[in-house]
Design a protein around this motif. Structure first.
Motif, PDB file in Angstrom:
ATOM      1  N   GLN A  19     -63.197   7.328  59.375  1.00 28.27           N
ATOM      2  CA  GLN A  19     -63.567   7.524  60.775  1.00 28.27           C
ATOM      3  C   GLN A  19     -63.416   6.253  61.606  1.00 28.27           C
ATOM      4  OE1 GLN A  19     -67.370   9.526  61.003  1.00 28.27           O
ATOM      5  NE2 GLN A  19     -66.758  11.051  59.487  1.00 28.27           N
ATOM      6  N   ASP A  20     -63.323   5.104  60.936  1.00 29.16           N
ATOM      7  CA  ASP A  20     -63.126   3.839  61.640  1.00 29.16           C
ATOM      8  C   ASP A  20     -61.665   3.397  61.622  1.00 29.16           C
ATOM      9  OD1 ASP A  20     -65.934   3.624  62.071  1.00 29.16           O
ATOM     10  OD2 ASP A  20     -66.162   2.877  60.025  1.00 29.16           O
ATOM     11  N   ASP A  21     -60.823   4.142  60.921  1.00 31.72           N
ATOM     12  CA  ASP A  21     -59.389   3.836  60.823  1.00 31.72           C
ATOM     13  C   ASP A  21     -58.668   5.138  60.495  1.00 31.72           C
ATOM     14  OD1 ASP A  21     -56.830   3.015  60.302  1.00 31.72           O
ATOM     15  OD2 ASP A  21     -57.349   1.606  58.707  1.00 31.72           O
ATOM     16  N   ILE A  22     -58.296   5.894  61.521  1.00 32.28           N
ATOM     17  CA  ILE A  22     -57.805   7.257  61.329  1.00 32.28           C
ATOM     18  C   ILE A  22     -56.444   7.327  60.642  1.00 32.28           C
ATOM     19  CG2 ILE A  22     -59.135   8.181  63.248  1.00 32.28           C
ATOM     20  CD1 ILE A  22     -56.496   8.150  64.883  1.00 32.28           C
ATOM     21  N   TYR A  23     -55.816   6.181  60.404  1.00 29.34           N
ATOM     22  CA  TYR A  23     -54.532   6.167  59.709  1.00 29.34           C
ATOM     23  C   TYR A  23     -54.727   6.086  58.192  1.00 29.34           C
ATOM     24  CZ  TYR A  23     -53.104   5.092  64.456  1.00 29.34           C
ATOM     25  OH  TYR A  23     -52.917   5.141  65.821  1.00 29.34           O
ATOM     26  N   ARG A  53     -57.871  15.348  68.136  1.00 33.54           N
ATOM     27  CA  ARG A  53     -56.752  14.457  67.805  1.00 33.54           C
ATOM     28  C   ARG A  53     -56.050  14.896  66.516  1.00 33.54           C
ATOM     29  NH1 ARG A  53     -58.514   8.310  68.081  1.00 33.54           N
ATOM     30  NH2 ARG A  53     -56.251   8.076  68.326  1.00 33.54           N
ATOM     31  N   ARG A  54     -56.365  16.103  66.053  1.00 29.40           N
ATOM     32  CA  ARG A  54     -55.843  16.572  64.766  1.00 29.40           C
ATOM     33  C   ARG A  54     -54.319  16.495  64.696  1.00 29.40           C
ATOM     34  NH1 ARG A  54     -57.031  19.477  60.251  1.00 29.40           N
ATOM     35  NH2 ARG A  54     -59.241  19.671  60.845  1.00 29.40           N
ATOM     36  N   GLU A  80     -52.460  14.221  61.926  1.00 25.65           N
ATOM     37  CA  GLU A  80     -51.615  14.839  60.898  1.00 25.65           C
ATOM     38  C   GLU A  80     -50.170  14.357  60.987  1.00 25.65           C
ATOM     39  OE1 GLU A  80     -52.277  19.029  61.350  1.00 25.65           O
ATOM     40  OE2 GLU A  80     -53.995  19.006  59.982  1.00 25.65           O
ATOM     41  N   SER A  81     -49.753  13.926  62.161  1.00 26.91           N
ATOM     42  CA  SER A  81     -48.385  13.409  62.296  1.00 26.91           C
ATOM     43  C   SER A  81     -48.269  11.966  61.790  1.00 26.91           C
ATOM     44  CB  SER A  81     -47.930  13.461  63.757  1.00 26.91           C
ATOM     45  OG  SER A  81     -48.590  12.483  64.543  1.00 26.91           O
ATOM     46  N   GLU A  82     -49.390  11.279  61.699  1.00 24.37           N
ATOM     47  CA  GLU A  82     -49.381   9.865  61.335  1.00 24.37           C
ATOM     48  C   GLU A  82     -49.637   9.613  59.852  1.00 24.37           C
ATOM     49  OE1 GLU A  82     -48.719   7.053  63.238  1.00 24.37           O
ATOM     50  OE2 GLU A  82     -47.937   8.557  64.625  1.00 24.37           O
TER      51      GLU A  82
END
Length: 320
Positions: A41-45, A303-304, A308-310
């Motif tokens: 949750q602090d780094d969505i990648y 931001r789903r 999901e694209s990243e």
């Protein structure tokens, strides 16, 4: 019971070099259930995966961050150095020796630690673990083995055991654990002491090792990021927040992780989280398909498509 009574270990979070290999190791070899596939949750990648018992019970989950391009950690002192998993009996450890041999898992054979049989082993990242037998254990109740896992239920992992922390500033850390967090010293052997909280037993214990000569450990894959201890609910968590502020202990403040609520404080080099037992991992997915889809907390749901694209595709659907 005091609002500030810690109930046991909630979870341990570590770092992996490869989320897919880590998934295969935990589900196919260790037989733990993936109960949540989400992002940090602090780094969505970054993936954040949770392995636990059949229902994702508090006190049973080992979680991993998969930081891209993360360097390997360096073993040493002033770090969380080993995570334990509970199994029902001494006989189960004999089963696990054979299983580790079958899957070429590096292990040290069965030994004894503080009167309990243990089996130390490592994964491919050289992350250090041990299985610990509940044969003579009393205290915090274990979880429920994964019913559809590859390990026979009589031998299966069903909870977290003692967390090992190695320190140069051994006495100071012990004093904080006892005076601030309420741990009680149970036993001392050579350079190690056994502490416990709440109902005690394997699910509520900490092993402190004294090591003032090794270099300081460095975070990276193969190392533990933090340990979390259980509190009953939000009221208990806010009681701890008041305590931290009263004692002048720097902290994160209340953090809502959706699956649980959290409060973080760094004691020396060791990041300690306090986490509520609920809401848990079964509120947003059916029991039958836990962990099979990317789960996002509500504040990230809009931001789903971008997330999901990243992040790289990662198939966790289980075949019947």
């Amino acid at each position: 019971m005091s609002k500030q009574q810690l109930l046991g270990i909630h979870h341990v979070t570590a770092m992996t070099s490869d989320v897919v290999k880590n998934y295969e190791f935990f589900t196919e070899i260790l037989g733990m259930r993936l109960v949540k596939k989400t992002v940090n949750q602090d780094d969505i990648y970054t993936y954040h995966t949770f392995y636990a018992d059949d229902q994702g019970s508090p006190g049973t989950d080992m979680t991993f961050f998969d930081f891209p391009n993360n360097p390997p950690g360096i073993k040493g002192t002033n770090a969380i150095t080993r995570t334990s998993f509970r199994v029902p009996t001494d006989e189960a450890l004999t089963y696990w020796v054979a299983r580790f041999e079958e899957f070429n898992v590096k292990h040290e054979g069965i030994s004894e630690l503080f009167g309990k049989k243990v089996l130390k082993f490592e994964d491919e990242d050289q992350q250090r673990y041990q299985l610990i037998s509940d044969e003579t254990n009393q205290g915090v109740k274990a979880g429920i083995p994964w019913k559809k896992g590859p390990v026979p239920l009589d031998y299966a992992i069903y909870g977290l055991g003692p967390i090992e922390i190695t320190l140069a500033y051994f006495e100071r850390f012990k004093e904080i654990m006892t005076s601030v967090y309420g741990f009680k010293m149970i036993e001392e052997v050579n350079d190690m002491i056994l502490l416990e909280i709440g109902e005690g037993g394997n699910g509520a214990q900490m092993i402190l090792r004294h090591d003032a000569t090794s270099p300081i450990a460095r975070q990276g894959y193969g190392e533990v990021h933090h340990v979390a201890f259980r509190v009953a609910d939000q009221e208990a968590l806010y009681s701890w927040l008041d305590k931290y502020q009263r004692l002048g202990i720097p902290n994160s403040g209340h953090v809502d992780r959706f699956y649980f609520e959290a409060l973080y404080a760094r004691i020396g080099h060791i990041l300690i989280e306090l986490s509520t037992d609920g809401p848990g991992f079964m509120g947003d997915e059916p029991y039958e398909t836990l962990g099979e889809s990317l789960s996002l907390p509500p504040f990230l749901e809009n931001r789903r498509a971008y997330i999901e694209s990243e992040i790289r595709p990662f198939n966790t659907k289980r075949e019947e």
